[in-house]
Scaffold this active site. Sequence first.
Site, PDB file in Angstrom:
ATOM      1  N   LYS A  80     -14.558  20.101  55.421  1.00 12.72           N
ATOM      2  CA  LYS A  80     -14.946  21.436  56.156  1.00 12.72           C
ATOM      3  C   LYS A  80     -13.735  22.355  56.476  1.00 12.72           C
ATOM      4  CE  LYS A  80     -17.070  22.860  60.431  1.00 12.72           C
ATOM      5  NZ  LYS A  80     -17.704  22.370  61.693  1.00 12.72           N
ATOM      6  N   SER A 155     -22.309  24.059  62.927  1.00 12.35           N
ATOM      7  CA  SER A 155     -21.313  24.834  62.370  1.00 12.35           C
ATOM      8  C   SER A 155     -20.998  24.205  60.875  1.00 12.35           C
ATOM      9  CB  SER A 155     -20.169  25.404  62.896  1.00 12.35           C
ATOM     10  OG  SER A 155     -19.368  24.030  63.367  1.00 12.35           O
ATOM     11  N   SER A 179     -22.604  20.003  65.896  1.00 13.27           N
ATOM     12  CA  SER A 179     -22.210  20.626  64.572  1.00 13.27           C
ATOM     13  C   SER A 179     -22.198  19.813  63.285  1.00 13.27           C
ATOM     14  CB  SER A 179     -21.104  21.524  64.679  1.00 13.27           C
ATOM     15  OG  SER A 179     -21.137  22.665  65.473  1.00 13.27           O
TER      16      SER A 179
END
Length: 479
Positions: A80, A155, A179
Site C-alpha cells: 500500500k 482505504s 481499512s
Amino acid sequence: MTTAATKTIDEIRTGLESRSLTATALAEEHYARIAAEDGQINSFLALSRERALAKAAAIDDLAALGDPLPLLAGVPVGIKDVLAMQGSPATAGSKILAAYMPPYDATAVKKLDAAGAILLGKLNCDEFAMGSSNENSAYGPVRNPRALDRVPGGSSGGSAAAVAAGFAVATLGTDTGGSIRQPAAFCGVVGLLPTYGRVSRYGLIAFASSLDRVGPVTNSVKDAATVLKVLAGQDPLDATSSDRPADDYVASLTKPVAGLKVGVPAEYFGEGLDPEIRAAVEKTIAQLETAGCTIVPVHLPHTKYAVPTYYVIATAEASSNLSRFDGVRFGHRTESPANLSAMYKKTRDEAFGPEVKRRILLGTYVLSAGYYDAYYRKAQQVRALITRDFLEAFVQVDVIVGPMTPTPAFKIGEKSDDPMAMYLADIYSVAASLAGICGISVPCGTTAEGLPIGVQIMGKHFDESTVLRVGAAVESAQA
C-alpha cells in the site's frame, strides 16, 4: 471480469523446492497480468520491476543450490502506498507527495524483503488512507475486480483489489478504522487487523497514530497467518511496538475450534444490516456451532457511539499529523507565493483533496481551545468505555463474530456526495479499531448478484492465533 486464480504461499514454496517453478517466471507472470488487466482496475500506482526481478533471481539461485528458502521465498507481494519502500514513490494517494521518494524501507517492507518476498510495487489507496471506498485517491478510483462498477472498499482498496484480481498473492494494507477488513469483505478476500503494537508502524505515513495498524490481505487464512508470522515482533524504531513474543500463527491453525466460546453481539444485527449479509453471517455462526463452538450472546452497549468517537479522535490526530505537509519539507510546493504564509496556504489548498481538507478542518475544530473538553476529551472517555465493553465480553467468550459491513460493495459514486453515509460503511469495524484488539474479515458467501460477503471475527489483545483458527474454520465451512 473473470478474476485469476493464484497460487498459495505453500504451493509457491513447493514449486520452488521441486524446481517446477522459478521465482522469476512467477514474477513475470504477475507483471504480465497487471499489464493486461490493471488498466480497468487501477490498483497499482507504481511498479518496482527492477528490484523485484533482482530479488527473484536471488531466490532462484538459492533454490538451484538447494539452500533453505526463507518463509516467503518467491511470493509476489504488493505494498500500500502509505508505506515507505526504497526506490519507489510514496504518494499516500496524494498530490502533495507526488514526487516523494523515501530513502529507506518501512520495517514491515524490510521484513517481507528479508523473508524472500518479491515486492511488485505500490498500491493505490484513498488519500492519506482517508476513505471507505477508495474513491478519494488523487490518482483515480480503484474498481472492484468482482464487479467493475462497484467500489473495492477503502482505504486499502488497491491492496484488496490486487489480491482479488490475481495481481499479487499477498499485499500489505493499513487499517485505521476498518481499512483492511472492509475492502477485504467487499472484494471477497481475507484481511487481518493485528493487535495495536503487534506490527511495527515505522515507515508508515501516519493518518491517526493511535489507530493506524499494518496488516496483510491474502486469498486464504493460512497465507494471512504466514505473512503475520513474518511481520510480527518488536521494533526498536517504533516505541509503540510490543515486546510480547509472537505466537506460531500457522501452527495454531491445526488446532480444532471445538470448545471455543463464540460471542454474538446483538448490537451488530440491528437496523441497517442488509438481509443477505445477515443471513450469510447467521449461517456462518450456525456452522461454527456445528463445529463444536458454544454460541454465547454478548452485549457491547457503547457500540452506537463508535462511529462519532472514531471520527473525533481520528480527525484530531490527522490534523496534527498532516501539519508537516506544508510545502517546505516534502513534495509539492506552490509556485510564486506572495509570502511564507501564502506558500503554506496555497500549497495545502492545491495539493490536498476534499476529504483530507474536510478531516483536517474537523480535527482542528475538535482540538481548538474551548472545544477540546467537549469533543476530544469526551471522545477519549467514550473510547475507554468501548474498550471496557470488549474486555468484559472476552471474560465470557474467546472470540466475537458479526458482520463486517452493513451492505455489500456499493456502486462507484453512489455515496460520494454524502459523507455521513460513507462514514457509516465502517459502522462494524471502528469499535475494534478504537479498542486496539485484533480482528479478521473472512469471505462467508455472496449476494444474489454475486457480490462478496465478509464475516468479522474479533479477538482479545494479542490473541491473533485464536482469531485465525476460527477464521480457518469459517473458510473450511465455505469450501
